[in-house]
Design an enzyme around this catalytic site. Sequence first.
Site, PDB file in Angstrom:
ATOM      1  N   GLU A   1      15.079  67.570  43.858  1.00  0.00           N
ATOM      2  CA  GLU A   1      14.503  66.596  44.812  1.00  0.00           C
ATOM      3  C   GLU A   1      13.382  65.778  44.185  1.00  0.00           C
ATOM      4  O   GLU A   1      12.378  65.498  44.821  1.00  0.00           O
ATOM      5  CB  GLU A   1      13.977  67.297  46.073  1.00  0.00           C
ATOM      6  CG  GLU A   1      14.972  68.181  46.793  1.00  0.00           C
ATOM      7  CD  GLU A   1      16.240  67.448  47.206  1.00  0.00           C
ATOM      8  OE1 GLU A   1      16.233  66.209  47.256  1.00  0.00           O
ATOM      9  OE2 GLU A   1      17.252  68.119  47.454  1.00  0.00           O
ATOM     10  N   GLY A   2      13.591  65.350  42.954  1.00  0.00           N
ATOM     11  CA  GLY A   2      12.552  64.611  42.238  1.00  0.00           C
ATOM     12  C   GLY A   2      11.703  65.587  41.455  1.00  0.00           C
ATOM     13  O   GLY A   2      10.994  66.390  42.039  1.00  0.00           O
TER      14      GLY A   2
END
Lengths: 596, 596
Positions: free
Chosen positions: B440-441
């Site tokens: 997620e990043g």
Amino acid sequence: MIRIDRADIAFQLFDLLDADRLSEATRFADWDRSGIDNVLDTAERIAIDHFLPHAAAVDENEPKFVDGKAIVDPRVGAALAVYREAGFFGAGFDHEWGGAQMPETLRIACAYMFSATNIGTAGYPFLTIGAANLIASFGSDEQKARYLAPMVEGRFFGTMCLSEPQAGSSLSDIATKAEPAGDGTYRISGRKMWISGGEQEMSENIVHMVLAKIPGGPAGVKGISLFIVPKYRVGEDGAVGARNGVTLAGLNHKMGYRGTTNTLLNFGEAGECIGHLVGEPHKGLAYMFQMMNEARIGVGLGATALASAGYQASLAYAKDRPQGRHPDGKDATSKQVPIVEHADIRRLLLAQKSAVEGAFALLLYCARLVDGIRIGTDEAKMRDDELLLDLLTPVAKSWPSEFCLEANKHAIQVLGGYGYTRDYPVERLYRDNRLNPIHEGTHGIQGMDILGRKVVQANGSGLELLAGRIGETVAEASSVAVLSAHASDLANHLAETVKLTRVLAGELAKDPRKALANATIYLDMFGHVVIAWMWLRQALVAAHKLEAGEGDANFLHGKLAACRYFFAYELPRTKAQKELLAKLDETTLDMQAEWF
Amino acid sequence: MIRIDRADIAFQLFDLLDADRLSEATRFADWDRSGIDNVLDTAERIAIDHFLPHAAAVDENEPKFVDGKAIVDPRVGAALAVYREAGFFGAGFDHEWGGAQMPETLRIACAYMFSATNIGTAGYPFLTIGAANLIASFGSDEQKARYLAPMVEGRFFGTMCLSEPQAGSSLSDIATKAEPAGDGTYRISGRKMWISGGEQEMSENIVHMVLAKIPGGPAGVKGISLFIVPKYRVGEDGAVGARNGVTLAGLNHKMGYRGTTNTLLNFGEAGECIGHLVGEPHKGLAYMFQMMNEARIGVGLGATALASAGYQASLAYAKDRPQGRHPDGKDATSKQVPIVEHADIRRLLLAQKSAVEGAFALLLYCARLVDGIRIGTDEAKMRDDELLLDLLTPVAKSWPSEFCLEANKHAIQVLGGYGYTRDYPVERLYRDNRLNPIHEGTHGIQGMDILGRKVVQANGSGLELLAGRIGETVAEASSVAVLSAHASDLANHLAETVKLTRVLAGELAKDPRKALANATIYLDMFGHVVIAWMWLRQALVAAHKLEAGEGDANFLHGKLAACRYFFAYELPRTKAQKELLAKLDETTLDMQAEWF
């Protein structure tokens, strides 16, 4: 993806430590530059061709407990056979016992390659050499003939049996008993926990070095004696005979380091267990500390080697993997850049490089002290070197265990999702390295050792000595333009550390709980100052070589850049630690168990 | 050993966030104090009775790729059936679609328990809820009827399909294509990598939310559209029909988080793959960011939950395990003390407690902002809350990912050798948590997000808002004797952070590479300031309650002690980081790839 950085090994051995001059001493006469290069070549070849290929497989297929035996993947034994053939078991031992009298500095460099490629397989010789050193130092001639010689050959392996289920960090609480049998031998009974290499079928015999208490002796650590307890009894002629009463009670299933069996052993539960006293009764812990000190440096080396493997793997990936663009070049139709171009990836790589090469420099420095003590002629200098080695040992163990583990964390981060999979080695290296802050004295124990003992003993003369050596490097670096700021930085940190240590030493006499409450923080801080010194030493050599137009300029610029990284990103962290320590912060002491 | 700290959940929900007052809003009318307590009881029971028991087993027995299917341990599906029965899939959704309109604050508290007991099993609803939220926000009524309703019921699961083998952090480089079929649908072709929950046999269907490019659209992220791509096609009547052309190409074998399948998916390679456009073409990334922002808070929550499990396990061990004696009581015949008595163990426990409860406070604070936005009536206040939530999202994702992972490292250390074995849960929790700085990043991406975007957007008004809120806490704490020093500390750190941010924002306009070179360091520093604020908020409430003689004094003293720990040991670390940032250090930019 894992490669060995021979250029760095050569730089550290020859440019930094003049290892090629060790052959000037009679003991090391065989080890001139070409002798050293040959053995480095051999070690590299065995590490890459025989250790590395099964490292992942052994991790997936850990040793199994079958019919009282520990069954290890056969590739481990095959690799160790090659290692034995090449003479690495006996490398450091005296010619008298079949060894090659290799300098410790070189032996450590070789061990670095074996551990980097396969820490699990490298565990067996690591323990064997430690156990054999104990016998070499404190055993009788008869014990040496019977046990040391076959260990030097690599036919017998060894272990160190200290911990018990109820006594890990607290050795004074061991309960294993050694009852005199009347014939000069002892009958050993008890259980030992966390025994690495405690059982396997690869060697002809296993020589356990066991701490036990002779009934009637003093309480606590003063009543501990050291025994040789073989798996198979050994006849006077050296022939391996019947089983001794040491049995495998269970294997521990670990997060990593899986190639090395880790065992729970029963002594004297199934059959008579004969032990042979080493040296004098009740002196076991003092003897064992020799092995522990070597083992502690070995643990630091393993931690560093694991990080070097992760660093090399993540560096190869970073140079190869295209992803994203620079913040000032977001045009989506342009080509992606290799991730080594991104500042944050470079930070993750520099953090790894500075940890790996900084820690490796310290470990070799310690090994060079060992060699100096062994071949020295100047008594005072030898005493100094011993004092310094004693002081640096907890740092050599713990700094890599903490910060090379962090490096392995970074290696995963460089690979992103790929790094989290078992298709790449970096997750395994991270799991392997998590052991190192735990065994051979936890990180917390090392903190108590350095602050409670090492910096204060002999009136603080160990620290004084260290300060002197660091001062020499500082003085030299002050006159080199690119390093003078680092030199004055290190001088300040050192002066603050010395001053702080005086405060803490004063408190130690008054209130040991308070003085030692933040010993682990002291340990980390102290380690950073020492590693900064190691970087200044390396940068000095690199700057001189660059100025003289010698050597590989890219390599040398890398050294300067990693030094700069350490001084910019790492050393400043110690400021907050020193402030906390100077305040004699009591947060942890004031906390109460029932408040958690 | 893993227990759920309901006292802390209650403190955070009610004493800190007045969650029992949310029922004053029409949307949350069902959720008065007793409604909340009931659902917390149910969640705890399901977590302990159905999630926890198979957590270790699923880790040892990861999903298998058999005949194109992903076979997951059946206990995962059984636990999720109980979860579904209790209505947790639809908890947060509108009544209109079958949901329970539960406040996000409460939903997050429940998710915390599920993730703490079994992060792998909790992964499926986590993804399903995220995908369903996307359809709820941007789907057509017809899409909602066909896909959202069965997801709310928990009959269909969901995924988010962003990454591809060549495009992970760089979404602008995705290559999956969506060709218009002429009938309003699209034909999807391409490969998606790292898709969690991408295949399993537990749900009636899987709804993939897929980013793809419609040919002829703009390059880069501006040409990305969002599609619903079901595993099985769904008829107008909602009946599950034939297979759609999405096939499992492989399973990733991970270090941890093993209960959640992680897949490589092929779209349109074996059979026609129909996709349904969500919202307008080329707006896919903007839509997906809603899901990503929720997912980022979810990742932070997962990281915190894993650390809470490790903290509880190591705390139980520390209170139970006798080992060693105090530095001033070395008499070997005296009883050993439980290790919670040792200062360094307390430090390791306080570090965990401060990370877990500090991060949990931030995550609930964010959830409370979500609720406030949803039920708000004051437009300006809602805009402010949105801005603040936007600013805090990268911190809520990354701070726990980094420092709760560190907490899991400490949990192992407290258990020593036992912690390194698979007989105790702490090594698994550590392996699980290592994922969180990656997905997620990555941590680096979050750094770019906060410094390159969040603190500078809208003329820095997000940061101004945050500073205002922190200022309120500081003002209140200044008048409380035990907290006034912390208050002034935090005020100084905040002022320095604001000043530093102005310098960096100025540089961002001139030289983005230089300004962003240490964005990750900025992120960590910023996070520490925010978590210090969360601790001051908690300590304030604790101090007031203690003064009033309300509540459990031990619990409240624990809050004050953890706050003191954070301000003494953690917050001061940011000083060196701020100095580095203020210098606009260019070490990483000056480093060259060939110097490594």
